[in-house]
Structure formats: structure tokens, C-alpha cells
Write a protein that holds these residues in place. Structure first.
Motif, PDB file in Angstrom:
ATOM      1  N   UNK A 166       0.848  -1.191   0.000  1.00 36.57           N
ATOM      2  CA  UNK A 166       0.000   0.000   0.000  1.00 36.57           C
ATOM      3  C   UNK A 166       0.884   1.242   0.000  1.00 36.57           C
ATOM      4  N   UNK A 167       0.943   1.934  -1.132  1.00 36.44           N
ATOM      5  CA  UNK A 167       1.791   3.119  -1.260  1.00 36.44           C
ATOM      6  C   UNK A 167       0.944   4.378  -1.143  1.00 36.44           C
ATOM      7  N   UNK A 168       0.714   4.773   0.074  1.00 33.78           N
ATOM      8  CA  UNK A 168      -0.095   5.931   0.373  1.00 33.78           C
ATOM      9  C   UNK A 168      -0.865   5.681   1.656  1.00 33.78           C
ATOM     10  N   UNK A 169      -1.396   6.737   2.289  1.00 34.45           N
ATOM     11  CA  UNK A 169      -2.103   6.584   3.566  1.00 34.45           C
ATOM     12  C   UNK A 169      -3.318   5.673   3.436  1.00 34.45           C
ATOM     13  N   UNK A 170      -3.557   4.896   4.496  1.00 34.87           N
ATOM     14  CA  UNK A 170      -4.725   4.020   4.524  1.00 34.87           C
ATOM     15  C   UNK A 170      -5.666   4.397   5.664  1.00 34.87           C
ATOM     16  N   UNK A 171      -5.305   5.406   6.451  1.00 38.44           N
ATOM     17  CA  UNK A 171      -6.162   5.922   7.513  1.00 38.44           C
ATOM     18  C   UNK A 171      -6.251   7.438   7.359  1.00 38.44           C
ATOM     19  N   UNK A 172      -7.032   8.064   8.238  1.00 42.46           N
ATOM     20  CA  UNK A 172      -7.167   9.519   8.241  1.00 42.46           C
ATOM     21  C   UNK A 172      -6.307  10.171   9.322  1.00 42.46           C
TER      22      UNK A 172
END
Length: 285
Positions: free
Chosen positions: A8-14
Motif C-alpha cells: 500500500x503506497x499511500x495513507x490508509x487511515x485519516x
């Protein structure tokens, strides 16, 4: 089984979505980094983010935690003293959401881009946990002496406190302006704080005057890959937990054909870092 978050290349949460990337470093802080090879007291995390990261780190102290097969390296004394775990590990970004998303924190990325002068790419992370009253030390060293498998030397280390880091609990100490020294031979990182003195010139010994870099929880220090640094034991009644994020300027290349980290896909010698394990942080890949 834990999901391997390296896909996962990028945020997965806020968790970091409300952060602003502007004015992370002042002009004086940037000047200090250039002059002394390090800068401290850089606020990166708010209380909510610190709490989320602490919970994940504390969960990883359990030797039976989900995803334990995903570490690049894992060093712990839990078998000797499960109540006083001295813990150092690489690869937490693969295991837990907050420890994954901090790589893309806008404040962290903005500061790293400023100090490296352009887009940055992830190299690897580290967790350091010193339990209360523990004698573990990290002896004086230069980070790049362990990273010569990558070239050129365009690296940056960010040390982020999850607890207030003080002289009493083993904060990082830096030797100012040692980033202007050449690459030194590697010495033992454990137990012998003074091992480095054996490889210093008389001039370097005279200039060897480490200073403590105390930071509050949620604050960070940044240092150059040649800056000599280390930390003493935790003499306090509380743990000292920290996250370390290591990045490179985009374009840094592999200098070997073997895997650069345990369990990762090799990057052929001469090829720039990239792919699944070395994502570009300046934008989602």
C-alpha cells in the motif's frame, strides 16, 4: 494473518489527513542542520497521533503479535525479562496502519524534502524501545557506515519521540559538525560507548564533544548520515519509545545485487531504489 502493508503506497487511515505541510522547519532550524549536521525540537505529531502510535508500538512488544514474520530485523530481550523488554526492530511500516501512514505524514515529508533538497523516497524504518531503568545503550556511530550498499550518500534520518526524551531516559546525543568528517570505520553499537574513540584522529578526538538533544513526545530530530550520534541508558522509571524514519533523495541507487534489506526484493546494482519496498513519499506511487 496480518496484511503486509508494503503493498500500500499511500495513507490508509485519516490519522495524518489534517496535517499541513507548511513551515515545518524555520530558517534557523535549517541553518542549524547545515551547520551542525542535526536539528531537534521539530514538532511532527499531535497528541492523538502520538497515542495511536504508542498503542501500536506497545502491541508489537508482545512476542506473539500478528505479523511478526514481516520484520526485516527484530532484536529483543523478552525471553530474558518479559517485563522489561529492550526492543529494536526494522519494518514496522509493514505491520500496522499508523506506523505505515506516518511515512506519508505531510509534515514529515515536507521537512525531509527541504533538508534533502528534493523528492524523497523511503529507505527503512526502526523502532527503539528502552524500558524503565534499563542499561541498553546505542554506541557512537555514523548511520551511513551501515548503508554503503546504497549510493550516492543522499540520506536523512528522522528520530521521533513517542515519549519525552531526556538526558535521564537516554535521549540521543550528537557531535556537532561531525557530518563534515569522512566516513569512519564501524564499531560495536552495543554496550561500549567509547569504542569510536579508537578510530578517531587526534583532531577529531579534540572536537568530540557530544551534546544532548532532548525532545518532547511528538517532536523529532533530523540528522545527516555522517553525523556521529548515540544514546545512553534509560535511568528513569518510565519507558523511552521512538520511531526512526530513514529516507533518501529520489535517485539514490543500489550498490549491490543482493537484497538491500532482509526479505525484500533485490534492486540490481546501479538501479535506483524503487518498487514495493522503497516507495516515493512525495506523492502516492
Amino acid at each position: 494473518m496480518a496484511e503486509d502493508l508494503s503493498h500500500r503506497h499511500g495513507p490508509i487511515t485519516e490519522l495524518f489527513s489534517g496535517d499541513r505541510a507548511t513551515d515545518v522547519l524555520t530558517g534557523d532550524q535549517t541553518a542549524q542542520y547545515e551547520r551542525e549536521g542535526y536539528v531537534g525540537g521539530v514538532r511532527l505529531l499531535d497528541d492523538e497521533q502520538v497515542d495511536a502510535l504508542r498503542r501500536e508500538v506497545d502491541g508489537l512488544l508482545d512476542p506473539d503479535h500478528d505479523g511478526r514474520d514481516l520484520w526485516y530485523e527484530h532484536h529483543s530481550n523478552e525471553a530474558d525479562n518479559p517485563d522489561q523488554v529492550l526492543f529494536h526492530a526494522l519494518g514496522a511500516w509493514r505491520l500496522r496502519p499508523a506506523l505505515h501512514d506516518i511515512l506519508w505524514s505531510p509534515r514529515f515529508v515536507a521537512a525531509a524534502e527541504r533538508l534533502l533538497g528534493g523528492p524523497v523516497r523511503f529507505w527503512h524504518d526502526q523502532l527503539f524501545c528502552k524500558p524503565a531503568g534499563h542499561g541498553g545503550v546505542v554506541a557512537w556511530h555514523q548511520d551511513y557506515s551501515y548503508w554503503t550498499r546504497t549510493v550516492p550518500m543522499q540520506h536523512l534520518t528522522c528520530w521521533i519521540g513517542l515519549d519525552d526524551s531526556t538526558i535521564h531516559n537516554g535521549c540521543v546525543h550528537y557531535v556537532p559538525a561531525s557530518h563534515r568528517w569522512p566516513l569512519l570505520p564501524r564499531t560495536d553499537l552495543a554496550n561500549d560507548m567509547d569504542a569510536i574513540l579508537q578510530v578517531l584522529t587526534p583532531e577529531q578526538r579534540e572536537a568530540f564533544d557530544p551534546v544532548p538533544c532532548e525532545v518532547r513526545a511528538g517532536e523529532a530530530s533530523f540528522h545527516h548520515p555522517l553525523t556521529v550520534h548515540g544514546s545512553y541508558q534509560n535511568r528513569s522509571p518510565h519507558p523511552r519509545r521512538a520511531i526512526v524514519l530513514n529516507v533518501v533523495r529520489d535517485g539514490v541507487r543500489s550498490d549491490q545485487d543482493e537484497p538491500l534489506l532482509e526479505g525484500v526484493d533485490p534492486v540490481p546494482k546501479g538501479e535506483p531504489l524503487g518498487g514495493r519496498f522503497f516507495p516515493l513519499l512525495s506523492r502516492a506511487e
